[in-house]
Design a protein around this motif. Structure first.
Motif, PDB file in Angstrom:
ATOM      1  N   MET A 165       0.842  -1.193   0.000  1.00  0.00           N
ATOM      2  CA  MET A 165       0.000   0.000   0.000  1.00  0.00           C
ATOM      3  C   MET A 165       0.873   1.238   0.000  1.00  0.00           C
ATOM      4  N   SER A 166       0.545   2.190  -0.817  1.00  0.00           N
ATOM      5  CA  SER A 166       1.321   3.413  -0.893  1.00  0.00           C
ATOM      6  C   SER A 166       0.995   4.323   0.265  1.00  0.00           C
ATOM      7  N   ALA A 167       1.919   5.300   0.473  1.00  0.00           N
ATOM      8  CA  ALA A 167       1.710   6.226   1.590  1.00  0.00           C
ATOM      9  C   ALA A 167       0.528   7.130   1.340  1.00  0.00           C
ATOM     10  N   SER A 168       0.225   7.386   0.052  1.00  0.00           N
ATOM     11  CA  SER A 168      -0.904   8.278  -0.234  1.00  0.00           C
ATOM     12  C   SER A 168      -2.222   7.688   0.212  1.00  0.00           C
ATOM     13  N   ARG A 169      -2.306   6.358   0.254  1.00  0.00           N
ATOM     14  CA  ARG A 169      -3.562   5.732   0.682  1.00  0.00           C
ATOM     15  C   ARG A 169      -3.790   5.886   2.163  1.00  0.00           C
ATOM     16  N   PRO A 223      11.671  -5.554  -1.798  1.00  0.00           N
ATOM     17  CA  PRO A 223      10.730  -4.853  -0.899  1.00  0.00           C
ATOM     18  C   PRO A 223       9.876  -3.820  -1.612  1.00  0.00           C
ATOM     19  N   GLY A 224      10.417  -3.128  -2.604  1.00  0.00           N
ATOM     20  CA  GLY A 224       9.652  -2.082  -3.282  1.00  0.00           C
ATOM     21  C   GLY A 224       8.996  -2.531  -4.563  1.00  0.00           C
ATOM     22  N   LEU A 225       8.683  -3.811  -4.679  1.00  0.00           N
ATOM     23  CA  LEU A 225       8.096  -4.329  -5.913  1.00  0.00           C
ATOM     24  C   LEU A 225       6.735  -3.680  -6.167  1.00  0.00           C
TER      25      LEU A 225
END
Length: 588
Positions: free
Chosen positions: A1-5, A237-239
């Motif tokens: 999940m991205s930080a924007s969410r 980790p950043g896939l």
């Protein structure tokens, strides 16, 4: 999940009330523009009253000004003078147009605009007050017309009453619809905030789980994966998401399990081995569940999302087996402690009875038998005390606090105390308690409890003394900082680490013994309970220290000699304010 969410959900740019407010403002401008154009055409064609055109022009200017000034927020819904620039102006303009117009044109239908505005944006009292004012004006206009012209007064009053009744009904229904719209908006906003809060909670829980969690669709695409899952699957980790699980050949067993779950329509569980290039096979226990299929309207509302998800939980089999071993050891510890506690009472009775019996024995053979009973009873008592000692260690661990100890001074004091103790047996008599002591951490402070450090060091010295040779430097006690002689960290980590080492030139330990060296109730000697090293390690881990074993070569008077080294690496005392790893529960 991205930080924007995880950021706060933005409020709607055009809430329902704001849209109604802007709609009324724009409607007033439109009505004013149409009136101005109509009056302008009438003035040019029939030389009508120019004041009507002026009233329409002023009204248009006021509506545009109100649109500019009040575009950010509607006025408060309560009844008050703040409604006069809106409702009051509209009613006054309609009345002036109706009063000064020369023809049969009727402007009273325009009075519906202020009634609608008061009903939709104000309270019910404001809506009925506006409608009542309009009713009085229309009745007054009907009376005025009956005085200055022949007409059917009854029919005119009936028509006016019917129109005003319709206005009241319209005001009530409009207000009820507006209130319902506002309630729906509030419920929608509350639901949105609750959903966002639940999303944050779910993200925090899943993100910090030690077990892997995946959410996949029927095409094998991973839409959600926590860091633990990416690590277990051998992914970066950043896939970016989504990604195809089958793209990695080593994940084929897991892809097959997910596909079978969709085919069966039921949850499944299986143990599998994932083999990734350049890595050892990883044993996993996977469990799958299917979410409920989305309804047709929900699927249309969220068309990019799959109609059904497969949620996969991944558990590392090594951790599951470790937890199982811990539970078994805990159960064994509880049972052993209970047995040891029950043994102490009859053992004390046996010892006392044997001592009383020995006073009356004169035969040498019987005396030897009595001594055998005494020695074995003492051995049983020591074993029972060591088993029960685990519970005492637990209490000490919870009660003790780490303090900054000067390592060399503390080690020197414990060494002198241990050396001064009387020999415990024949082996100690043959090998005096002497050693090569090299304390090279004079300025080092370590985070440890003094009594616990004494206990650990005495246990290590006892073990080394038991297996050493008779050489004066067959036992060595050393302290120091990070260096090439550091056995546990050949490449030291950031910051200086302080260590303590007890080395003896005894025979190497067997591989089977090394594997279980720090496990409770394991010992290579039949006369030992196997709890000494176990308790030492737990005491060390309480303070964030590490106790390990290695086979090392040390310089002696006989030359380089290989021996057994137990090394304790301390937690830095400078970080006493930070939480350290601790073994907080020793279950017995």
């Amino acid at each position: 999940m991205s930080a924007s969410r995880l950021s706060a959900p933005p409020l709607p740019a055009e809430p329902q009330v704001m849209r109604l407010w802007h709609g009324f403002l724009n409607g007033r401008i439109l009505v004013a523009s149409v009136l101005l154009i109509f009056q302008g055409l009438g003035t040019v064609q029939s030389h009508a009253n120019p004041w009507l055109w002026a009233i329409c022009a002023i009204y248009l200017g006021l509506t545009v000004l109100t649109r500019i000034v009040g575009r950010n927020a509607p006025p408060p819904p309560q009844t008050g003078l703040h409604w006069l620039p809106l409702i009051g102006v509209d009613i006054a303009v309609v009345c002036l147009l109706q009063l000064w117009q020369a023809g049969p044109l009727n402007y009273t239908p325009l009075l519906a605009l202020p009634i609608l505005m008061a009903s939709a944006l104000g309270t019910l009292l404001l809506a009925f007050a506006t409608t009542a004012g309009v009713t009085l004006l229309m009745l007054g206009w009907t009376t005025w017309q009956s005085l200055y012209g022949p007409s059917d007064l009854t029919q005119q009053y009936f028509q006016t009453a019917l129109t005003c009744a319709g206005y009241f009904l319209m005001a009530y229904l409009t207000h009820q619809l507006a209130q319902r719209l506002q309630r729906e908006q509030q419920l929608s906003l509350q639901s949105r905030l609750a959903a966002h809060l639940q999303e944050q909670v779910n993200h925090l829980i899943i993100h910090h789980l030690n077990d892997g969690v995946l959410a996949m669709d029927q095409q094998g695409l991973v839409h959600t994966a926590n860091p633990a899952a990416l690590q277990l699957l051998g992914c970066a980790p950043g896939l970016p998401l989504p990604f195809a699980l089958a793209a990695h050949a080593g994940n084929a067993p897991l892809s097959a399990l997910v596909a079978q779950t969709f085919i069966n329509g039921a949850p499944l569980a299986a143990d599998m081995d994932l083999v990734h290039a350049g890595q050892n096979p990883l044993g996993l226990h996977a469990r799958t569940w299917l979410t409920l299929p989305l309804a047709g309207n929900a699927l249309q509302a969220t068309e990019p999302l799959p109609a059904q998800w497969c949620v996969v939980f991944l558990h590392d089999l090594r951790e599951m087996q470790a937890r199982l071993r811990t539970e078994k050891l805990a159960a064994m510890g509880r049972m052993s402690a209970a047995v040891a506690h029950e043994i102490r009472n009859p053992l004390a009775a046996i010892t006392q009875a044997n001592a009383l019996l020995a006073e009356d024995l004169t035969d040498p053979g019987q005396q030897r038998l009595s001594q055998m009973v005494t020695h074995n009873a003492q051995r049983l008592a020591r074993i029972a005390e060591e088993v029960l000692d685990i519970a005492r260690v637990q209490q000490q661990i919870h009660a003790a606090e780490a303090s900054a100890l000067p390592l060399d001074a503390q080690v020197a004091a414990v060494w002198e105390e241990w050396r001064a103790q009387a020999p415990a047996g024949a082996q100690d008599t043959a090998c005096p308690r002497q050693a090569l002591v090299q304390l090279e951490a004079a300025t080092a402070l370590v985070a440890f409890d003094a009594e616990h450090l004494r206990r650990v060091l005495v246990n290590l010295l006892d073990n080394a003394q038991r297996y050493r040779s008779s050489a004066a430097d067959g036992l060595q006690l050393l302290t120091g900082h990070n260096s090439a002689s550091h056995p546990l960290d050949p490449a030291p980590a950031q910051g200086a680490q302080v260590w303590l080492q007890v080395w003896s030139d005894g025979a190497p330990l067997e591989a089977s013994v090394q594997r279980h060296l720090f496990e409770p109730f394991f010992s290579s000697q039949s006369r030992s309970s196997g709890l000494g090293l176990y308790i030492c390690r737990e005491l060390c881990e309480r303070y964030g220290a590490r106790l390990g074993y290695q086979r090392l070569v040390r310089n002696t008077a006989r030359g380089p000699v290989e021996g057994n080294a137990f090394t304790l690496v301390f937690y830095p005392a400078a970080a006493l304010g930070t939480p350290s790893y601790s073994f907080d529960t020793i279950v017995v």
